[in-house]
Enzyme design. Sequence first.
Site, PDB file in Angstrom:
ATOM      1  N   LYS A  79       0.844  -1.194   0.000  1.00  0.00           N
ATOM      2  CA  LYS A  79       0.000   0.000   0.000  1.00  0.00           C
ATOM      3  C   LYS A  79       0.877   1.241   0.000  1.00  0.00           C
ATOM      4  CE  LYS A  79       0.915   1.580   4.296  1.00  0.00           C
ATOM      5  NZ  LYS A  79       1.562   2.891   4.552  1.00  0.00           N
TER       6      LYS A  79
ATOM      7  N   ASP B 246      -2.317  -1.733  10.724  1.00  0.00           N
ATOM      8  CA  ASP B 246      -2.471  -1.695   9.262  1.00  0.00           C
ATOM      9  C   ASP B 246      -3.110  -2.967   8.693  1.00  0.00           C
ATOM     10  OD1 ASP B 246      -1.461   0.821   8.872  1.00  0.00           O
ATOM     11  OD2 ASP B 246       0.547   0.164   8.297  1.00  0.00           O
TER      12      ASP B 246
END
Length: 291
Positions: A11, A137
């Site tokens: 990401k 995350d």
Amino acid sequence: MNTIMLKAYAKINIGLDVLGKRPDGYHDVRMIMQTIRLYDKLNMKRIGKDEIILKTNLAYLPTNENNLVYKAIQLLREEFHIKQGVYVELQKHIPVAAGLAGGSSDAAAALIGMNRLFHLKLTKADLMKRAVTLGADIPYCILGGTALSEGIGEVLTPLAPMPRAYIIIAKPPINVSTKYVYENLKLDEQTKHPDIDGIMEAIQTRNLVGITERLCNVLEEVTIERYPVIQEIKDTLLSYGAMNALMSGSGPTVFGVFQDLELAKKAFYQLKVQGKAKQIYLTDVFNRRRG
């Protein structure tokens, strides 16, 4: 199903804001997260022996309970009293300790793989609830795509897909301590905060210019001051046609956003020639959500 292969996608942070420090020592954040088409591979297999065997292509990575993949597998084995073992081959391609959530994405893939291998029938929400106990995350890495991330990173709101863009990923040969960055972050009236709402509006209207002109990471000030090479990589990307460039997470990886593939290829070549980045990839945004 006794074996499964999963891709664990990296990401980037299109915008990263820190609102303040919490009483528990964590920080409240407000971020726009975006999956890119750069991934690790996990090959998972059920085995008869009551153990977890983890192999990786990087000799310096731990393959025991200090690895998030191992922890994710063990979490579900213990909860569901699974006596069969699991064999995992982890092929790392995402730069390690780079602000790209590589370890978190690997753990997310391991949770998804366990759910499928052992027919646990957990929903995505079920997996995300368990994931946050391993890392802030990881729930996002289960969700994937484009999302607003709040709280310590675990409060997620899916957004419309980001418009198509080419992404250069460049990691210099340094490691950055996330703890150091947050400990040295000073939030005051001089702090430049990203326009998260503006980014979300630009995403909704598929306005790539509107997105890129608002790229901002509040952590850059700390990390760039200590590691000027990050700014040098950003300057190279901008000088060779990037719509904008930004550090991802707490660094040190920098990404550049390009609308034109040929410009992206030229910038990629220049970064290779300059040698300021150790790992360089040319990829694109990836909007498919995890199943």
